[in-house]
Design a protein around this motif. Structure first.
Motif, PDB file in Angstrom:
ATOM      1  N   ARG A  22     -27.031   6.284  27.856  1.00 55.32           N
ATOM      2  CA  ARG A  22     -26.893   7.158  29.023  1.00 55.32           C
ATOM      3  C   ARG A  22     -25.523   6.898  29.618  1.00 55.32           C
ATOM      4  O   ARG A  22     -25.175   5.756  29.904  1.00 55.32           O
ATOM      5  CB  ARG A  22     -27.994   6.875  30.032  1.00 55.32           C
ATOM      6  CG  ARG A  22     -29.342   7.313  29.508  1.00 55.32           C
ATOM      7  CD  ARG A  22     -30.436   7.190  30.548  1.00 55.32           C
ATOM      8  NE  ARG A  22     -31.671   7.725  30.026  1.00 55.32           N
ATOM      9  CZ  ARG A  22     -32.589   7.002  29.383  1.00 55.32           C
ATOM     10  NH1 ARG A  22     -32.399   5.722  29.205  1.00 55.32           N
ATOM     11  NH2 ARG A  22     -33.690   7.561  28.920  1.00 55.32           N
ATOM     12  N   ARG A  25     -20.131  10.825  32.817  1.00 54.45           N
ATOM     13  CA  ARG A  25     -18.779  11.220  32.428  1.00 54.45           C
ATOM     14  C   ARG A  25     -17.958  11.533  33.671  1.00 54.45           C
ATOM     15  O   ARG A  25     -18.438  12.205  34.582  1.00 54.45           O
ATOM     16  CB  ARG A  25     -18.817  12.456  31.526  1.00 54.45           C
ATOM     17  CG  ARG A  25     -19.578  12.251  30.230  1.00 54.45           C
ATOM     18  CD  ARG A  25     -18.894  11.224  29.387  1.00 54.45           C
ATOM     19  NE  ARG A  25     -19.315  11.349  28.009  1.00 54.45           N
ATOM     20  CZ  ARG A  25     -18.652  10.870  26.999  1.00 54.45           C
ATOM     21  NH1 ARG A  25     -17.525  10.217  27.176  1.00 54.45           N
ATOM     22  NH2 ARG A  25     -19.093  11.020  25.785  1.00 54.45           N
ATOM     23  N   ALA A  33     -20.438  14.989  34.468  1.00 51.13           N
ATOM     24  CA  ALA A  33     -21.540  15.220  33.533  1.00 51.13           C
ATOM     25  C   ALA A  33     -22.390  13.972  33.365  1.00 51.13           C
ATOM     26  O   ALA A  33     -21.894  12.846  33.448  1.00 51.13           O
ATOM     27  CB  ALA A  33     -21.003  15.658  32.176  1.00 51.13           C
ATOM     28  N   GLU A  35     -24.807  12.361  30.428  1.00 58.67           N
ATOM     29  CA  GLU A  35     -25.040  12.530  28.998  1.00 58.67           C
ATOM     30  C   GLU A  35     -26.019  11.483  28.502  1.00 58.67           C
ATOM     31  O   GLU A  35     -25.856  10.298  28.767  1.00 58.67           O
ATOM     32  CB  GLU A  35     -23.725  12.420  28.238  1.00 58.67           C
ATOM     33  CG  GLU A  35     -23.855  12.728  26.758  1.00 58.67           C
ATOM     34  CD  GLU A  35     -22.501  12.786  26.096  1.00 58.67           C
ATOM     35  OE1 GLU A  35     -21.937  13.882  26.015  1.00 58.67           O
ATOM     36  OE2 GLU A  35     -22.007  11.725  25.675  1.00 58.67           O
ATOM     37  N   SER A  37     -27.657  10.265  24.886  1.00 56.65           N
ATOM     38  CA  SER A  37     -27.587  10.381  23.425  1.00 56.65           C
ATOM     39  C   SER A  37     -28.664   9.515  22.801  1.00 56.65           C
ATOM     40  O   SER A  37     -28.916   8.402  23.260  1.00 56.65           O
ATOM     41  CB  SER A  37     -26.216   9.910  22.907  1.00 56.65           C
ATOM     42  OG  SER A  37     -25.202  10.755  23.348  1.00 56.65           O
ATOM     43  N   SER A 111     -28.364  14.885  21.609  1.00 54.90           N
ATOM     44  CA  SER A 111     -27.864  14.611  22.949  1.00 54.90           C
ATOM     45  C   SER A 111     -28.224  15.728  23.912  1.00 54.90           C
ATOM     46  O   SER A 111     -28.457  16.876  23.514  1.00 54.90           O
ATOM     47  CB  SER A 111     -26.353  14.402  22.946  1.00 54.90           C
ATOM     48  OG  SER A 111     -25.688  15.611  22.681  1.00 54.90           O
ATOM     49  N   SER A 113     -26.609  16.952  27.689  1.00 52.85           N
ATOM     50  CA  SER A 113     -25.567  16.771  28.691  1.00 52.85           C
ATOM     51  C   SER A 113     -25.795  17.760  29.821  1.00 52.85           C
ATOM     52  O   SER A 113     -26.069  18.938  29.576  1.00 52.85           O
ATOM     53  CB  SER A 113     -24.181  17.009  28.093  1.00 52.85           C
ATOM     54  OG  SER A 113     -23.945  16.134  27.019  1.00 52.85           O
ATOM     55  N   PHE A 115     -23.802  19.275  32.952  1.00 56.13           N
ATOM     56  CA  PHE A 115     -22.474  19.421  33.531  1.00 56.13           C
ATOM     57  C   PHE A 115     -22.560  20.113  34.891  1.00 56.13           C
ATOM     58  O   PHE A 115     -23.250  21.135  35.022  1.00 56.13           O
ATOM     59  CB  PHE A 115     -21.575  20.270  32.620  1.00 56.13           C
ATOM     60  CG  PHE A 115     -21.174  19.576  31.361  1.00 56.13           C
ATOM     61  CD1 PHE A 115     -20.001  18.836  31.310  1.00 56.13           C
ATOM     62  CD2 PHE A 115     -21.958  19.652  30.216  1.00 56.13           C
ATOM     63  CE1 PHE A 115     -19.614  18.195  30.153  1.00 56.13           C
ATOM     64  CE2 PHE A 115     -21.582  19.012  29.052  1.00 56.13           C
ATOM     65  CZ  PHE A 115     -20.421  18.280  29.015  1.00 56.13           C
TER      66      PHE A 115
END
Length: 130
Positions: A22, A25, A33, A35, A37, A111, A113, A115
């Motif tokens: 985790r 960003r 963002a 994210e 994965s 993933s 994400s 934003f």
């Protein structure tokens, strides 16, 4: 251990080992963002191997990502996501779900994400042939 949904997305058996990453960003020190994965542990046995780039690490390990399919959806931020992204609860956001594969079709990453809608501008270039 992968739950049923994670195993389905990664095309692996239920209960298989996964790495969950985790990340928040940033751009110019501002959150843009969230994210998450998921990577099969068989592909990335030690997440501490990642120095600066997940995909560079996967390439170095012989799991070269060559194809990804993404799905874009509009959402409104829930309270937790809004707090992390320094945005108002209910603000518009872009939810991007991606599956990334090697040349042989094996999934190397799934993933999601999120934003901030006010902090990102997406441009897509399409090759339409001749």
């Amino acid at each position: 251990m992968a739950n049923a949904d994670e195993a389905r997305r990664l095309e692996m058996p239920n209960g298989g080992s996964v790495v969950r990453m985790r990340r928040l960003r940033l751009a110019d020190k501002e959150p843009i963002a969230l994210e998450t994965s998921l990577i099969p542990a068989a592909i990335l046995p030690d997440p501490k191997q990642i120095e600066d780039s997940l995909y560079r690490t996967l390439r170095d390990l012989g799991h070269v990502p060559v194809k990804a399919v993404q799905r874009f959806s509009a959402i409104n931020l829930d309270e937790k996501s809004a707090r992390l992204l320094n945005a108002p609860t209910g603000a518009a956001a872009l939810d991007i779900y991606r599956i990334t594969r090697r040349e042989d079709g094996v999934v190397v990453e799934s993933s999601r994400s999120i934003f901030r809608g006010d902090a990102y501008d997406f441009v897509a270039e399409l090759g339409l042939g001749r």
